[in-house]
Structure formats: C-alpha cells, structure tokens
Scaffold this motif. Structure first.
Motif, mmCIF file in Angstrom:
data_model
loop_
_atom_site.group_PDB
_atom_site.id
_atom_site.type_symbol
_atom_site.label_atom_id
_atom_site.label_comp_id
_atom_site.label_asym_id
_atom_site.label_seq_id
_atom_site.Cartn_x
_atom_site.Cartn_y
_atom_site.Cartn_z
ATOM 1 N N ASP A 170 83.822 27.204 45.982
ATOM 2 C CA ASP A 170 84.186 26.749 47.329
ATOM 3 C C ASP A 170 82.942 26.668 48.215
ATOM 4 O O ASP A 170 82.431 27.681 48.691
ATOM 5 N N GLU A 171 82.459 25.453 48.414
ATOM 6 C CA GLU A 171 81.248 25.245 49.226
ATOM 7 C C GLU A 171 81.458 25.608 50.682
ATOM 8 O O GLU A 171 80.501 25.971 51.373
ATOM 9 N N SER A 172 82.680 25.515 51.164
ATOM 10 C CA SER A 172 82.926 25.794 52.577
ATOM 11 C C SER A 172 82.723 27.273 52.913
ATOM 12 O O SER A 172 82.524 27.620 54.070
ATOM 13 N N THR A 173 82.763 28.145 51.904
ATOM 14 C CA THR A 173 82.564 29.574 52.151
ATOM 15 C C THR A 173 81.232 30.089 51.586
ATOM 16 O O THR A 173 80.932 31.271 51.718
ATOM 17 N N LEU A 174 80.435 29.212 50.979
ATOM 18 C CA LEU A 174 79.206 29.656 50.318
ATOM 19 C C LEU A 174 78.241 30.326 51.295
ATOM 20 O O LEU A 174 77.740 31.419 51.023
ATOM 21 N N ASN A 175 77.983 29.714 52.424
ATOM 22 C CA ASN A 175 77.053 30.309 53.389
ATOM 23 C C ASN A 175 77.559 31.665 53.865
ATOM 24 O O ASN A 175 76.787 32.623 53.964
ATOM 25 N N GLU A 176 78.844 31.783 54.126
ATOM 26 C CA GLU A 176 79.429 33.051 54.561
ATOM 27 C C GLU A 176 79.281 34.120 53.473
ATOM 28 O O GLU A 176 78.935 35.274 53.764
ATOM 29 N N ARG A 177 79.510 33.738 52.216
ATOM 30 C CA ARG A 177 79.369 34.696 51.111
ATOM 31 C C ARG A 177 77.911 35.125 50.950
ATOM 32 O O ARG A 177 77.631 36.290 50.663
ATOM 33 N N LEU A 178 76.970 34.197 51.171
ATOM 34 C CA LEU A 178 75.551 34.549 51.110
ATOM 35 C C LEU A 178 75.197 35.521 52.235
ATOM 36 O O LEU A 178 74.439 36.474 52.039
ATOM 37 N N MET A 179 75.736 35.275 53.420
ATOM 38 C CA MET A 179 75.483 36.167 54.552
ATOM 39 C C MET A 179 76.061 37.558 54.288
ATOM 40 O O MET A 179 75.453 38.567 54.645
#
Length: 117
Positions: A88-97
């Motif tokens: 899910d690309e829409s949550t990738l940045n959040e998961r990285l954070m």
C-alpha cells in the motif's frame, strides 16, 4: 537479478523470519512469488529516503542507502498482515516515519541508560 542473488536474499529473509520466531502457519509470505513486488517497494523506499536525505550527511547516507532500504523493506514485509497492506503506497511514508520514530526512541533510550561496561 540473477538466481544466485535471489537465493541469497531468500536465505537472509528465511534467517530473519526464524529470528522473529514467526510461526510458519501464520506466514502469508512467498519469497519467490513476491520478489518483483519487494524490489519495487525497496525502490520506493530508496526514493523516499533520498527525498529526506538533506537532513543527513549526504555521502555517508548515499553509500548506505541500499542496505538501509533492504533492512527497512524486510521489516515492512515481515510485519505486514498481508501483501495488500505491505504494498500500500498510500501508507508507505507513514510506515517509514513509524520506523524512524522507533529507531530514534531506541537510540534516545540507549543514550539515557548506557550499559555498564
């Protein structure tokens, strides 16, 4: 990527899986089937990290970018409840954070409570 490199990655992933003590019956992973999707996610992780690299020492960061992305991707893969959630690309940045916050918390705790030598 050649067959030897794929086998090497699969072997490292299997070792990681064993260290996490993930019960085999609960694993949705298929290393060979998901290899191309995992490469795409690693690439996206690298791009996101490069966008944020201005905060870090550029040369050191870039020289370690591949290994950082591989380790993050492995963590995301083995902790995702499904392939859909993992990709899910829409949550990738959040998961990285979330991972970054865990790492910072770990280092802050280590600094506050240094192990006695």
């Amino acid at each position: 990527m050649n067959a030897t490199a794929n086998m090497s990655t699969t072997s490292r992933d299997n070792e990681y899986e064993e260290r996490l003590n993930i019960p085999k019956s609960q694993i949705w992973h298929d290393m060979e089937k998901h290899a191309s999707q995992r490469r795409k996610v690693r690439h996206k992780i690298m791009l996101l990290l490069l966008q944020k690299q201005s905060r870090m020492q550029k040369n050191h960061f870039i020289s370690n970018l591949t290994s950082i992305a591989v380790n993050i991707e492995r963590h995301l893969y083995f902790n995702a409840p499904s392939m859909v959630a993992y990709t899910d690309e829409s949550t990738l940045n959040e998961r990285l954070m979330d991972i970054a916050q865990c790492v910072v918390g770990y280092f802050n705790a280590a600094r506050a409570n240094p192990a006695s030598k």
